[in-house]
Design a protein around this motif. Sequence first.
Motif, PDB file in Angstrom:
ATOM      1  N   ARG A 119       0.837  -1.194   0.000  1.00  0.00           N
ATOM      2  CA  ARG A 119       0.000   0.000   0.000  1.00  0.00           C
ATOM      3  C   ARG A 119       0.878   1.252   0.000  1.00  0.00           C
ATOM      4  O   ARG A 119       2.022   1.228   0.427  1.00  0.00           O
ATOM      5  CB  ARG A 119      -0.898   0.034   1.245  1.00  0.00           C
ATOM      6  CG  ARG A 119      -1.935  -1.066   1.297  1.00  0.00           C
ATOM      7  CD  ARG A 119      -2.611  -1.098   2.655  1.00  0.00           C
ATOM      8  NE  ARG A 119      -1.635  -1.378   3.713  1.00  0.00           N
ATOM      9  CZ  ARG A 119      -1.824  -1.081   4.987  1.00  0.00           C
ATOM     10  NH1 ARG A 119      -2.924  -0.472   5.373  1.00  0.00           N
ATOM     11  NH2 ARG A 119      -0.905  -1.387   5.885  1.00  0.00           N
ATOM     12  N   GLU A 120       0.294   2.355  -0.458  1.00  0.00           N
ATOM     13  CA  GLU A 120       0.975   3.638  -0.392  1.00  0.00           C
ATOM     14  C   GLU A 120       0.759   4.272   0.985  1.00  0.00           C
ATOM     15  O   GLU A 120      -0.280   4.086   1.608  1.00  0.00           O
ATOM     16  CB  GLU A 120       0.421   4.595  -1.451  1.00  0.00           C
ATOM     17  CG  GLU A 120       0.596   4.126  -2.881  1.00  0.00           C
ATOM     18  CD  GLU A 120      -0.014   5.101  -3.873  1.00  0.00           C
ATOM     19  OE1 GLU A 120       0.283   6.313  -3.775  1.00  0.00           O
ATOM     20  OE2 GLU A 120      -0.790   4.663  -4.732  1.00  0.00           O
ATOM     21  N   PRO A 121       1.744   5.030   1.469  1.00  0.00           N
ATOM     22  CA  PRO A 121       1.586   5.698   2.763  1.00  0.00           C
ATOM     23  C   PRO A 121       0.573   6.839   2.703  1.00  0.00           C
ATOM     24  O   PRO A 121       0.357   7.440   1.656  1.00  0.00           O
ATOM     25  CB  PRO A 121       2.986   6.245   3.059  1.00  0.00           C
ATOM     26  CG  PRO A 121       3.904   5.514   2.140  1.00  0.00           C
ATOM     27  CD  PRO A 121       3.095   5.195   0.923  1.00  0.00           C
ATOM     28  N   SER A 122      -0.007   7.125   3.853  1.00  0.00           N
ATOM     29  CA  SER A 122      -0.851   8.306   4.039  1.00  0.00           C
ATOM     30  C   SER A 122      -0.051   9.348   4.799  1.00  0.00           C
ATOM     31  O   SER A 122       0.745   9.019   5.684  1.00  0.00           O
ATOM     32  CB  SER A 122      -2.103   7.920   4.832  1.00  0.00           C
ATOM     33  OG  SER A 122      -2.734   9.061   5.376  1.00  0.00           O
ATOM     34  N   ILE A 124     -10.362  11.214   6.763  1.00  0.00           N
ATOM     35  CA  ILE A 124      -9.045  11.139   6.141  1.00  0.00           C
ATOM     36  C   ILE A 124      -9.187  10.413   4.804  1.00  0.00           C
ATOM     37  O   ILE A 124     -10.013   9.512   4.644  1.00  0.00           O
ATOM     38  CB  ILE A 124      -8.028  10.456   7.075  1.00  0.00           C
ATOM     39  CG1 ILE A 124      -6.584  10.677   6.562  1.00  0.00           C
ATOM     40  CG2 ILE A 124      -8.335   8.976   7.265  1.00  0.00           C
ATOM     41  CD1 ILE A 124      -5.514  10.361   7.601  1.00  0.00           C
ATOM     42  N   THR A 125      -8.410  10.831   3.831  1.00  0.00           N
ATOM     43  CA  THR A 125      -8.548  10.332   2.460  1.00  0.00           C
ATOM     44  C   THR A 125      -8.549   8.814   2.377  1.00  0.00           C
ATOM     45  O   THR A 125      -9.329   8.217   1.628  1.00  0.00           O
ATOM     46  CB  THR A 125      -7.419  10.905   1.580  1.00  0.00           C
ATOM     47  OG1 THR A 125      -7.549  12.331   1.536  1.00  0.00           O
ATOM     48  CG2 THR A 125      -7.465  10.350   0.163  1.00  0.00           C
ATOM     49  N   VAL A 126      -7.702   8.182   3.177  1.00  0.00           N
ATOM     50  CA  VAL A 126      -7.580   6.724   3.099  1.00  0.00           C
ATOM     51  C   VAL A 126      -8.800   5.993   3.638  1.00  0.00           C
ATOM     52  O   VAL A 126      -8.930   4.782   3.462  1.00  0.00           O
ATOM     53  CB  VAL A 126      -6.301   6.247   3.824  1.00  0.00           C
ATOM     54  CG1 VAL A 126      -5.065   6.620   3.026  1.00  0.00           C
ATOM     55  CG2 VAL A 126      -6.227   6.834   5.231  1.00  0.00           C
ATOM     56  N   ALA A 127      -9.708   6.722   4.301  1.00  0.00           N
ATOM     57  CA  ALA A 127     -10.951   6.116   4.782  1.00  0.00           C
ATOM     58  C   ALA A 127     -12.106   6.352   3.822  1.00  0.00           C
ATOM     59  O   ALA A 127     -13.207   5.867   4.053  1.00  0.00           O
ATOM     60  CB  ALA A 127     -11.315   6.676   6.153  1.00  0.00           C
ATOM     61  N   ASP A 169      -5.972  14.232   3.306  1.00  0.00           N
ATOM     62  CA  ASP A 169      -4.982  13.223   3.679  1.00  0.00           C
ATOM     63  C   ASP A 169      -4.060  13.769   4.764  1.00  0.00           C
ATOM     64  O   ASP A 169      -2.855  13.933   4.569  1.00  0.00           O
ATOM     65  CB  ASP A 169      -4.176  12.779   2.459  1.00  0.00           C
ATOM     66  CG  ASP A 169      -3.295  11.569   2.784  1.00  0.00           C
ATOM     67  OD1 ASP A 169      -3.756  10.704   3.552  1.00  0.00           O
ATOM     68  OD2 ASP A 169      -2.156  11.498   2.279  1.00  0.00           O
ATOM     69  N   MET A 170      -4.656  14.052   5.910  1.00  0.00           N
ATOM     70  CA  MET A 170      -3.911  14.618   7.028  1.00  0.00           C
ATOM     71  C   MET A 170      -4.740  14.416   8.281  1.00  0.00           C
ATOM     72  O   MET A 170      -5.965  14.465   8.232  1.00  0.00           O
ATOM     73  CB  MET A 170      -3.657  16.114   6.806  1.00  0.00           C
ATOM     74  CG  MET A 170      -2.708  16.750   7.791  1.00  0.00           C
ATOM     75  SD  MET A 170      -1.054  16.039   7.734  1.00  0.00           S
ATOM     76  CE  MET A 170      -0.556  16.476   6.066  1.00  0.00           C
ATOM     77  N   ILE A 177      -7.097  11.250  -5.439  1.00  0.00           N
ATOM     78  CA  ILE A 177      -8.245  10.669  -4.732  1.00  0.00           C
ATOM     79  C   ILE A 177      -8.942  11.738  -3.900  1.00  0.00           C
ATOM     80  O   ILE A 177     -10.179  11.846  -3.896  1.00  0.00           O
ATOM     81  CB  ILE A 177      -7.791   9.494  -3.851  1.00  0.00           C
ATOM     82  CG1 ILE A 177      -7.311   8.340  -4.735  1.00  0.00           C
ATOM     83  CG2 ILE A 177      -8.920   9.018  -2.936  1.00  0.00           C
ATOM     84  CD1 ILE A 177      -6.516   7.280  -3.994  1.00  0.00           C
ATOM     85  N   THR A 178      -8.156  12.566  -3.198  1.00  0.00           N
ATOM     86  CA  THR A 178      -8.721  13.660  -2.410  1.00  0.00           C
ATOM     87  C   THR A 178      -9.509  14.612  -3.303  1.00  0.00           C
ATOM     88  O   THR A 178     -10.640  15.006  -2.975  1.00  0.00           O
ATOM     89  CB  THR A 178      -7.602  14.432  -1.690  1.00  0.00           C
ATOM     90  OG1 THR A 178      -6.863  13.525  -0.857  1.00  0.00           O
ATOM     91  CG2 THR A 178      -8.160  15.554  -0.836  1.00  0.00           C
ATOM     92  N   SER A 179      -8.933  14.983  -4.435  1.00  0.00           N
ATOM     93  CA  SER A 179      -9.591  15.922  -5.344  1.00  0.00           C
ATOM     94  C   SER A 179     -10.869  15.338  -5.931  1.00  0.00           C
ATOM     95  O   SER A 179     -11.889  16.035  -6.039  1.00  0.00           O
ATOM     96  CB  SER A 179      -8.632  16.317  -6.470  1.00  0.00           C
ATOM     97  OG  SER A 179      -7.514  17.015  -5.957  1.00  0.00           O
ATOM     98  N   ALA A 180     -10.834  14.063  -6.313  1.00  0.00           N
ATOM     99  CA  ALA A 180     -12.018  13.430  -6.893  1.00  0.00           C
ATOM    100  C   ALA A 180     -13.146  13.364  -5.872  1.00  0.00           C
ATOM    101  O   ALA A 180     -14.316  13.647  -6.182  1.00  0.00           O
ATOM    102  CB  ALA A 180     -11.671  12.036  -7.404  1.00  0.00           C
ATOM    103  N   ASN A 181     -12.803  12.983  -4.650  1.00  0.00           N
ATOM    104  CA  ASN A 181     -13.818  12.912  -3.590  1.00  0.00           C
ATOM    105  C   ASN A 181     -14.437  14.281  -3.338  1.00  0.00           C
ATOM    106  O   ASN A 181     -15.664  14.426  -3.236  1.00  0.00           O
ATOM    107  CB  ASN A 181     -13.176  12.376  -2.310  1.00  0.00           C
ATOM    108  CG  ASN A 181     -14.156  12.248  -1.168  1.00  0.00           C
ATOM    109  OD1 ASN A 181     -14.771  11.206  -0.963  1.00  0.00           O
ATOM    110  ND2 ASN A 181     -14.327  13.318  -0.395  1.00  0.00           N
TER     111      ASN A 181
END
Length: 555
Positions: free
Chosen positions: A94-97, A196-199, A168-169, A133-137
Amino acid sequence: MLSDIEIARGADMKKITDVAQTIGINAEELELYGSYKAKLSDELLKSLESKKDGKLVLVTAVNPTPAGEGKTTVTIGLGDGMRRIGKNAVIALREPSLGPVFGIKGGAAGGGYSQVLPMEDINLHFTGDMHAITSANNLMCAVLDNHIQQGNALGIDPRRVLAKRCLDMNDRALRNIVCGLGGAVNGVPREDHFIITVASEVMAILCLASDVFDLKKRLGNILVAYTYDGKPVYCRDIKANGAMTVLLKEAIKPNLVQTIENNPAIMHGGPFANIAHGCNSVRATKAALKLGDYCITEAGFGSDLGAEKFLDIKCRLAGLKPSCIVLVATVRSMKYNGGVPKEELTKENLEALKKGSVNLAAHIENLKKFGVNVVVAINHFYADTQAEIDFVKDFCSSLGVEAAVTKCFAEGSKGSVELAELVAAACEKESSFKPIYELDMPIKEKISTIAREIYGADGVEYSAAAEKSIAQFEELGAGNMPVCIAKTQYSLSDNASLLGRPSGFNLHIASVELSGGAGFVVCRTGSVMTMPGLSKNPAAYNIDIDKNGNTVGLF
């Protein structure tokens, strides 16, 4: 002792095109992000479809201490170790957050001499996937609010908006807000939330989508709100999924990087396992299976979270069958589960180790229920004594599983040879993988099965809101979806203070949400947060740039 970043900077990296050639990828099949990062092209992924799959190896862990047990480090070390003994292994991570990077837990690029490189890039902006992902959401949320502002043709009830903005913070101040203030030109005032973005469901969708067209369809299936008369409104109804797909058309391509030993690693997607499904992307895993004879992948946190979701959600939805599960255990985690405060974990304590061994036993027994061969990796820390290591080995043997010490943090692949040999042998044994529940079970029965079989709960208690949501989602046709339970990572139960192997407790379902695009139902337990907060002394305090322009304090 060198820090992770000092070790990473001292490594001799190869051009990513040279790394790619070791697994049969030509430079023309890559989309380069400088000399050491690349995305796998859609053309390459398409060409791999006819190739035979390798063996799938899942790396998971026991319930961790707050600092984590080095699962990613072991995953990387195992991949390097497999290649050291002549096996064609490809790592999928996985990529880090940025939340943990600037918080307390740190990054997700491994550590010591088992890292993926370029470590700084990977732990910070990487190839921009998290930002996309943040921008799309947030585009989806902006379009929804704009629809309400511009006449609200669909009749959306502002009190029943489900889509949440993301960042993402770690930022607890944004968990619950009111937006649209300042007059009519600024929108309709309503309660809003940040996660958070990853959720986010968009992250889950990116990780489960098979291609860009499947991505668009799944994005369209996000349940974003309800109308005044109680009808569901989906992302496709507000016409946001097409533009969201455009924002994500590069982010859906897996990223190729390398380990310190110049071995290939595919990194893509990064949902947390305590509040999401915790697995890297299906595209990355399938690419690794085609490019190598072994795919070494991970799932977040303990096996009660990441592994259960990997096996019950990802494998089921993607048609994957693991050949071996590696369970990462540490002496310090077992002592922590035996009641030792984290400040005293470096002291030998065989009595606490014995007491906490019930946690390891629970994870071993749970994983065996899925019909897959289990190998225990004892991740070695500097304070571990030989007596403690011997106890863990003997304990694993008493439960009928093989165990190997891995010293990959300090020694790289050399420290993982024994583990690699055990895993290679386990992959040749017969396995009969089967998820823990059937999809045609009612939602509550699926939840009860996980609570009983994986957590050891006596039963499940539901809030009135959760009961109502479950009934509503089953009416919408979501009853045959898998469930994704959000709970603490520190305990098998939903109470972080219940360590070891809790018994005599009920699982408490506080709320239930539909992730229709991802294809599962999310059940939140207790007070689990989907937007973490910073600690009193976050890692951000120590991260800086020196007079030469170099990053310092990044692990």
